[in-house]
Enzyme design. Structure first.
Site, PDB file in Angstrom:
ATOM      1  N   GLU A 232       0.715  -0.817  -0.157  1.00 21.99           N
ATOM      2  CA  GLU A 232      -0.394   0.266   0.298  1.00 21.99           C
ATOM      3  C   GLU A 232       0.635   1.107   0.245  1.00 21.99           C
ATOM      4  O   GLU A 232       1.901   1.181   1.104  1.00 21.99           O
ATOM      5  CB  GLU A 232      -0.867  -0.370   1.407  1.00 21.99           C
ATOM      6  CG  GLU A 232      -1.952   0.598   1.022  1.00 21.99           C
ATOM      7  CD  GLU A 232      -2.745  -0.784   0.303  1.00 21.99           C
ATOM      8  OE1 GLU A 232      -3.497  -0.397  -1.075  1.00 21.99           O
ATOM      9  OE2 GLU A 232      -3.790  -1.094   0.406  1.00 21.99           O
ATOM     10  N   HIS A 233       0.655   2.032  -1.095  1.00 17.06           N
ATOM     11  CA  HIS A 233       1.240   3.566  -0.934  1.00 17.06           C
ATOM     12  C   HIS A 233       2.782   3.324  -1.790  1.00 17.06           C
ATOM     13  O   HIS A 233       3.756   4.183  -1.198  1.00 17.06           O
ATOM     14  CB  HIS A 233       1.519   4.906   0.222  1.00 17.06           C
ATOM     15  CG  HIS A 233      -0.072   5.025  -0.186  1.00 17.06           C
ATOM     16  ND1 HIS A 233      -0.276   6.010   0.165  1.00 17.06           N
ATOM     17  CD2 HIS A 233      -1.277   4.552   0.839  1.00 17.06           C
ATOM     18  CE1 HIS A 233      -1.420   6.953  -0.017  1.00 17.06           C
ATOM     19  NE2 HIS A 233      -2.516   5.840   0.171  1.00 17.06           N
ATOM     20  N   THR A 234       3.256   1.912  -2.201  1.00 16.35           N
ATOM     21  CA  THR A 234       4.487   1.539  -2.535  1.00 16.35           C
ATOM     22  C   THR A 234       4.449   2.593  -3.939  1.00 16.35           C
ATOM     23  O   THR A 234       5.620   1.898  -4.917  1.00 16.35           O
ATOM     24  CB  THR A 234       4.672   0.030  -2.631  1.00 16.35           C
ATOM     25  OG1 THR A 234       3.526  -0.271  -2.989  1.00 16.35           O
ATOM     26  CG2 THR A 234       5.000  -0.056  -0.723  1.00 16.35           C
TER      27      THR A 234
ATOM     28  N   ASP B   1      -3.610   1.272  -9.769  1.00 18.16           N
ATOM     29  CA  ASP B   1      -4.318   0.653 -10.176  1.00 18.16           C
ATOM     30  C   ASP B   1      -5.110   0.823 -12.264  1.00 18.16           C
ATOM     31  O   ASP B   1      -6.055  -0.054 -12.216  1.00 18.16           O
ATOM     32  CB  ASP B   1      -5.360   1.432  -9.350  1.00 18.16           C
ATOM     33  CG  ASP B   1      -6.069   1.814  -8.348  1.00 18.16           C
ATOM     34  OD1 ASP B   1      -4.947   1.390  -7.631  1.00 18.16           O
ATOM     35  OD2 ASP B   1      -6.522   3.039  -7.892  1.00 18.16           O
TER      36      ASP B   1
ATOM     37  N   ALA C 263     -14.988   3.811  -2.827  1.00 20.15           N
ATOM     38  CA  ALA C 263     -14.514   2.829  -0.804  1.00 20.15           C
ATOM     39  C   ALA C 263     -13.543   1.932  -1.947  1.00 20.15           C
ATOM     40  O   ALA C 263     -13.339   0.631  -0.686  1.00 20.15           O
ATOM     41  CB  ALA C 263     -15.755   1.211  -2.078  1.00 20.15           C
ATOM     42  N   GLY C 264     -12.376   2.503  -2.733  1.00 19.27           N
ATOM     43  CA  GLY C 264     -10.866   1.642  -2.330  1.00 19.27           C
ATOM     44  C   GLY C 264     -11.331   0.467  -3.209  1.00 19.27           C
ATOM     45  O   GLY C 264      -9.963  -0.274  -3.091  1.00 19.27           O
ATOM     46  N   LEU C 265     -11.704   0.056  -4.099  1.00 19.94           N
ATOM     47  CA  LEU C 265     -12.075  -0.277  -5.215  1.00 19.94           C
ATOM     48  C   LEU C 265     -11.373  -0.178  -6.765  1.00 19.94           C
ATOM     49  O   LEU C 265     -11.890  -0.484  -7.390  1.00 19.94           O
ATOM     50  CB  LEU C 265     -13.075  -2.042  -5.092  1.00 19.94           C
ATOM     51  CG  LEU C 265     -13.185  -1.832  -3.347  1.00 19.94           C
ATOM     52  CD1 LEU C 265     -15.059  -3.310  -3.921  1.00 19.94           C
ATOM     53  CD2 LEU C 265     -12.198  -3.367  -3.405  1.00 19.94           C
TER      54      LEU C 265
HETATM   55  P1  ADP Z   1     -12.151   4.430  -5.774  1.00 22.57           P
HETATM   56  O1  ADP Z   1     -11.473   4.293  -7.292  1.00 22.57           O
HETATM   57  O2  ADP Z   1     -11.790   4.232  -4.703  1.00 22.57           O
HETATM   58  O3  ADP Z   1     -13.458   4.490  -6.166  1.00 22.57           O
HETATM   59  P2  ADP Z   1     -12.481   7.280  -6.470  1.00 22.57           P
HETATM   60  O4  ADP Z   1     -12.606   8.744  -5.711  1.00 22.57           O
HETATM   61  O5  ADP Z   1     -10.782   7.755  -6.373  1.00 22.57           O
HETATM   62  O6  ADP Z   1     -12.805   6.149  -5.751  1.00 22.57           O
HETATM   63  O7  ADP Z   1     -13.019   7.179  -7.853  1.00 22.57           O
HETATM   64  C1  ADP Z   1     -14.479   7.944  -7.791  1.00 22.57           C
HETATM   65  C2  ADP Z   1     -15.462   8.395  -8.594  1.00 22.57           C
HETATM   66  O8  ADP Z   1     -14.636   7.740 -10.443  1.00 22.57           O
HETATM   67  C3  ADP Z   1     -17.303   8.079  -8.546  1.00 22.57           C
HETATM   68  O9  ADP Z   1     -16.958   9.375  -7.742  1.00 22.57           O
HETATM   69  C4  ADP Z   1     -16.618   9.250 -10.483  1.00 22.57           C
HETATM   70  O10 ADP Z   1     -16.541  10.768 -10.360  1.00 22.57           O
HETATM   71  C5  ADP Z   1     -16.221   8.130 -11.446  1.00 22.57           C
HETATM   72  N1  ADP Z   1     -16.939   7.071 -11.396  1.00 22.57           N
HETATM   73  C6  ADP Z   1     -15.841   6.227 -11.095  1.00 22.57           C
HETATM   74  N2  ADP Z   1     -17.207   4.870 -11.744  1.00 22.57           N
HETATM   75  C7  ADP Z   1     -18.279   5.518 -12.449  1.00 22.57           C
HETATM   76  C8  ADP Z   1     -19.660   5.104 -13.151  1.00 22.57           C
HETATM   77  N3  ADP Z   1     -19.712   3.623 -13.715  1.00 22.57           N
HETATM   78  N4  ADP Z   1     -19.689   6.124 -13.663  1.00 22.57           N
HETATM   79  C9  ADP Z   1     -19.723   7.881 -13.701  1.00 22.57           C
HETATM   80  N5  ADP Z   1     -18.476   7.995 -12.273  1.00 22.57           N
HETATM   81  C10 ADP Z   1     -17.762   6.725 -12.207  1.00 22.57           C
HETATM   82 MG    MG Z   2      -9.185   5.684  -7.091  1.00 25.31          MG
END
Ligand code: ADP
Ligand code: MG
Length: 387
Positions: free
Chosen positions: A33-35, A171, A122-124
């Site tokens: 993580e964070h590497t 990612d 959600a971090g996924l």
């Molecule tokens: P994570 O990557 O952990 O889910 P992030 O904050 O990096 O969280 O990214 C989430 C953002 O990516 C969402 O708030 C949205 O703006 C964008 N996003 C992700 N999936 C979709 C989707 N299916 N449709 C539209 N925007 C999306």
């Molecule tokens: Mg993200």
């Protein structure tokens, strides 16, 4: 996984013609993580949650992207792309188009329908999932091809330079290059990777603490600044150190006086984490799940104590998991400050694990957690449209 046919129908109803479709998965990081922005090692697996982009020709001369999840349309001129982030979901597709344009990839006007089932924030890594799906679609529209690692780099550039989140390459790389039933050990220094098998009787159980983070601001970038401070001090002390990956714990101890205590602790997490990822790869390759579980526990403690990236809800989820039969290992996964824990659980115990954690977390934290039973999935691909 998003079902293709209903999405294609939606696209056709709105825009008339669907030509091609592309998907890219979310991911869970098993360890490391964070590497990934210091030339270090990570070990994620792509998961069976994804984002799908269906594309077709323009309808009316301009370009339109419809988000099923946000129930919104984003209309723009593909020959005069937006240059600034708007701080909403459109930044991700716009950022990818902006980034690809710098590599000479220019699309004609188009229509696109996007839908994903990767939980947002959600971090996924729903963000990499949408970026990579859009990138493959844009490349197809432009009639260009690109190596998958270059697609990952272009998407990273979109996230760093347009969206404004200083995330590393992990990612986007795993969204592009994931291997079914395997985790990928990625060396972020040279972008090489190798797949290590996950035993078929082990499930990836992901527990969402429901504590939200947003990478585009705040603590993630703050940690990066602390890590950069420590790296600068290490470089100044030793010319053989170019990035944190080159440093050993002894180097860090020697340079301790020339950095803040926070920078020291953040760097200590990263240096020890790289060693744990190497060991975890060896353990998984040998089928030594006991060692793998120990390393996950050590990684969680380091992420919590040295990197200060956990929170009480996530720590509770890890504590509850440790008491469950069939648990191999549990830790906070992703950029931190909330989000999900990743749990390796013996398949026979996975359902009971989900039930028990859900009810215990509800009782102790008062939070109705979402818990996902996942498999390691393949990376991004084109989907075949029915004729
Ligand atoms: P994570 O990557 O952990 O889910 P992030 O904050 O990096 O969280 O990214 C989430 C953002 O990516 C969402 O708030 C949205 O703006 C964008 N996003 C992700 N999936 C979709 C989707 N299916 N449709 C539209 N925007 C999306
Ligand atoms: Mg993200």
């Amino acid at each position: 996984m998003i079902a293709l046919e209903p999405l294609v129908r939606r696209h056709v109803e709105r825009f008339g013609v669907a030509e091609r479709a592309f998907q890219a998965p979310g991911r869970v990081n098993l360890i490391g993580e964070h590497t990934d922005y210091t030339g270090g090692l990570v070990m994620p697996a792509a998961i069976d949650f994804n984002t799908v982009a269906v594309v077709g020709p323009t309808k009316g001369g301009r370009s339109v992207i419809h988000s099923v999840d946000f129930k919104k349309e984003f209309e723009f001129d593909a020959s005069a792309l937006p240059e600034k982030a708007k701080h909403d979901w459109t930044d991700y597709p716009a950022g990818v188009l902006w980034s690809l344009k710098q590599s000479g990839v220019v699309t004609p006007q188009f229509t696109m329908t996007l839908q994903g089932d990767v939980p947002l924030g959600a971090g996924l890594s729903s963000s990499a999932s949408i970026e990579v799906a859009v990138a493959l679609a844009a490349l197809a529209l432009a009639g260009k091809s690109m190596a998958l690692t270059d697609v990952a780099l272009a998407c990273k550039k979109a996230e760093n330079g347009f969206v404004g989140a200083q995330s590393g390459i992990m990612d986007q790389y795993i969204a592009c290059c994931g291997v079914k039933d395997h985790a990928l050990v990625i060396d972020t220094r040279d972008l090489g990777s190798r797949a290590v098998p996950l035993p078929s009787d082990v499930r990836l159980v992901i527990c969402n603490s429901m504590v939200k983070h947003s990478h585009a601001g705040g603590e993630y970038n703050e940690r990066r600044a602390e890590v950069e401070e420590g790296s600068r001090a290490l470089r100044a002390a030793n010319p053989d150190i170019h990035e944190l990956r080159d440093a050993r714990l002894e180097d860090l101890e020697e340079a301790r006086g020339s950095m803040s205590e926070n920078a020291f602790l953040r760097c200590r997490h990263i240096i020890t984490e790289n060693v744990r990822v190497e060991e975890a790869a060896t353990a998984l390759a040998a089928g030594d799940m006991k060692r793998m579980g120990e390393l996950m526990a050590e990684a969680h403690a380091s992420y919590r104590d040295d990197f200060a990236a956990s929170c009480p809800e996530v720590d509770l989820l890890v504590e509850l998991a440790a008491a469950e039969p069939g648990l191999i290992g549990a830790r906070l996964t992703g950029g931190g400050f909330g989000g999900c824990t990743v749990n390796l659980v013996e398949a026979a115990h996975a359902e009971a694990f989900r039930r028990d954690i859900h009810s215990a977390y509800l009782e102790r934290a008062g939070i109705d957690a979402e818990i996902y039973l996942c498999q390691a999935a393949a990376g991004a691909s084109e989907l075949t449209l029915a004729k």
